[in-house]
Design a protein around this motif. Structure first.
Motif, PDB file in Angstrom:
ATOM      1  N   GLY A  39       0.812  -1.203   0.000  1.00  0.00           N
ATOM      2  CA  GLY A  39       0.000   0.000   0.000  1.00  0.00           C
ATOM      3  C   GLY A  39       0.851   1.259   0.000  1.00  0.00           C
ATOM      4  N   THR A  41       2.624   4.861   1.154  1.00  0.00           N
ATOM      5  CA  THR A  41       3.226   5.379   2.387  1.00  0.00           C
ATOM      6  C   THR A  41       2.226   6.286   3.084  1.00  0.00           C
ATOM      7  N   ILE A  42       2.358   6.408   4.381  1.00  0.00           N
ATOM      8  CA  ILE A  42       1.383   7.202   5.129  1.00  0.00           C
ATOM      9  C   ILE A  42       1.739   8.688   5.097  1.00  0.00           C
ATOM     10  N   TYR A 182      -0.110  13.947   5.614  1.00  0.00           N
ATOM     11  CA  TYR A 182      -0.604  12.618   5.276  1.00  0.00           C
ATOM     12  C   TYR A 182      -0.755  12.472   3.765  1.00  0.00           C
ATOM     13  N   ASN A 183      -0.443  11.288   3.282  1.00  0.00           N
ATOM     14  CA  ASN A 183      -0.604  10.967   1.876  1.00  0.00           C
ATOM     15  C   ASN A 183      -2.092  10.767   1.579  1.00  0.00           C
ATOM     16  N   PHE A 186      -3.102   7.196   1.045  1.00  0.00           N
ATOM     17  CA  PHE A 186      -3.297   6.403   2.262  1.00  0.00           C
ATOM     18  C   PHE A 186      -4.645   6.714   2.892  1.00  0.00           C
ATOM     19  N   GLU A 190      -7.383   4.093   4.040  1.00  0.00           N
ATOM     20  CA  GLU A 190      -7.921   4.053   5.407  1.00  0.00           C
ATOM     21  C   GLU A 190      -9.441   4.090   5.391  1.00  0.00           C
ATOM     22  N   ASN A 410       3.903   3.078   7.843  1.00  0.00           N
ATOM     23  CA  ASN A 410       3.441   2.580   6.550  1.00  0.00           C
ATOM     24  C   ASN A 410       2.063   1.961   6.721  1.00  0.00           C
ATOM     25  N   SER A 411       1.452   1.612   5.587  1.00  0.00           N
ATOM     26  CA  SER A 411       0.092   1.080   5.617  1.00  0.00           C
ATOM     27  C   SER A 411       0.019  -0.262   6.337  1.00  0.00           C
TER      28      SER A 411
END
Length: 475
Positions: A39, A41-42, A182-183, A186, A190, A410-411
């Motif tokens: 997934g 990156t956060i 935050y990405n 991601f 979420e 990370n995810s």
């Protein structure tokens, strides 16, 4: 005479059934972790998405006054949306007179002015914020969190940063600024996974309660009573109000998310205490049985909610706020929290040992104790391992609330935590639910002295179950 208890799947499961349940649990957990590893990156920084890289002091205007100030630096973050969730501004100072193997501390006053890009007028955060900061430096100083926004209310910001009252100006070299946020990819992951977990939790809640509707509440076992509550808390843990975080410009959705998570985790802690105590004691009066446990868990819940609320309030009033500016109060909360957690662990261990001693001396080691303990300690071991691998000893440091070190890296880490607790609850809901042909029988009394099932009792119960199934199929 002791009332009978609803027969659970647990009573009729063979070793093969337990193996299949555990394989399903671990297989589901490993599957979401694998998805997380591939997934997004956060966290992202400006250097990741901007070809010019991070802002550098050598490229910016510097003004020096008699009292040794550097700046103001006029900084603009990249275009943001609510899917970027939070925003950090960090700086890193180069020590231009570094001596190999030595370190020093630079003392300064950090002045921050935050406004929107479209106007120089201050936002609600906008009056000048001044904080005295101390940075430890070797060749490069530690990252300094200049500003943190707990939620994104505007698409663009304008930030002025000035380093004033420098006690060691001659050591002050290059300054690099970096935006971290935050990405958005991601955030989408979420939303989808938490929505999926929410649907599973809701369906499990409906099916579990529906399977017990033909039995009176007083005949439910203590595990079944608690599961009906914990499944509702699990729905809150997966946060049905999560979309509000991206639809409204308010801190309230984020605060509710923290409240829901604290409530679910506290409910799970309370369940473990009640289950280990109740598995060997049938008389459960409120003041003697529940009240001491409620007091301990309530203090844990109150500490967690207070920490989150206190941090959120200070960030709203002052985006330059950092826990190391208020170490005394922060450490007071942390000490209280860890003391209460210590009391909880000691009490839980006492109940586990008491239950183990009483059950091991019986003719048959209670299957309820085996399953409850095995799955609980597995979940705790995985949770502790992930926490230690991710955060190390950061929980022991004087500051960690809004720091980047407390964010998922990370995810896979995010999905590991959420998937572990969701699959744990779904597994317990399946095992503790009654079968289609469930019985209310004295063999399954919710009593420590009569809930032990001997081999002959197992055989009798299985025969009764198969007979009921055959008669139902014939009908």
């Amino acid at each position: 005479m002791t009332e009978g208890s609803v027969q659970m799947r647990l009573h009729l499961m063979t070793k093969r059934h337990f193996l299949l349940v555990l394989l399903t649990f671990f297989g589901s957990f490993i599957a979401v972790v694998i998805v997380g590893t591939v997934g997004p990156t956060i966290l992202k920084s400006q250097a990741d998405s901007h070809p010019l890289g991070a802002h550098n002091s050598s490229q910016l205007d510097e003004q020096f006054s008699d009292f040794y100030s550097v700046g103001p630096f006029i900084l603009y973050p990249p275009s943001l949306s609510k899917f970027n969730q939070q925003l950090w501004l960090l700086s890193q100072i180069t020590n231009q007179k570094h001596v190999q193997g030595s370190s020093m501390k630079i003392t300064m006053e950090v002045q921050v002015q935050l406004s929107t890009e479209s106007s120089d007028k201050a936002t609600p955060y906008g009056k000048q914020i001044n904080h005295n900061r101390i940075v430890e430096c070797k060749e490069v100083c530690d990252d300094l969190v200049i500003m943190h926004l707990g939620f994104i209310s505007e698409q663009s910001y304008r930030v002025e940063v000035t380093f004033a009252r420098l006690a060691n100006r001659e050591f002050f070299g290059n300054v690099t600024f970096k935006w971290t946020y935050y990405n958005a990819a991601f955030t989408q992951l979420e939303i989808w996974f938490r929505f999926g977990f929410l649907v599973l939790a809701f369906l499990a809640t409906c099916l579990f309660v529906y399977s017990l509707k033909k039995f009176t509440f007083r005949n439910w076992s203590i595990e079944q009573k608690w599961m009906s509550i914990l499944l509702l808390f699990l729905c809150l843990y997966n946060n049905p109000l999560l979309p509000l975080s991206f639809l409204v410009s308010s801190w309230i959705p984020g605060m509710l998310d923290a409240l829901f998570q604290a409530t679910f985790l506290s409910g799970l802690l309370l369940f473990w205490l009640c289950a280990y105590h109740g598995i060997r004691q049938s008389e459960r009066r409120f003041f003697k049985f529940y009240l001491p446990k409620l007091m301990i868990v309530f203090l844990i819940w109150l500490s967690a909610v207070t920490l989150a609320s206190w941090q959120k309030y200070n960030e709203l009033e002052d985006p330059g706020y950092n826990a190391d500016l208020d170490t005394k109060n922060f450490m007071g909360f942390k000490v209280t929290f860890f003391v209460v957690i210590g009391l909880y662990v000691l009490y839980l261990l006492y109940l586990v040992v008491r239950a183990f001693v009483e059950m091991i001396n019986s003719s048959h080691f209670d299957i309820r104790f085996k399953f409850l303990s095995g799955l609980m300690f597995t979940v705790l071991a995985i949770s502790i391992a992930i926490t230690v691998l991710r955060f190390g000893n950061w929980s022991l440091q004087p500051t960690f609330i809004s720091g980047l070190t407390t964010q998922y890296n990370n995810s896979a880490e995010f999905l590991a935590f959420y998937g572990l607790l969701n699959f744990y609850m779904l597994t317990m809901a399946f095992v503790y639910s009654p079968t289609k042909y469930a019985l209310i029988d004295s063999h399954f009394q919710d009593d420590p002295m009569t809930s032990m099932i001997s081999g002959s009792d197992d055989e009798t119960s299985l025969k009764a179950w198969h007979a009921a199934r055959e008669s139902d199929s014939e009908g």
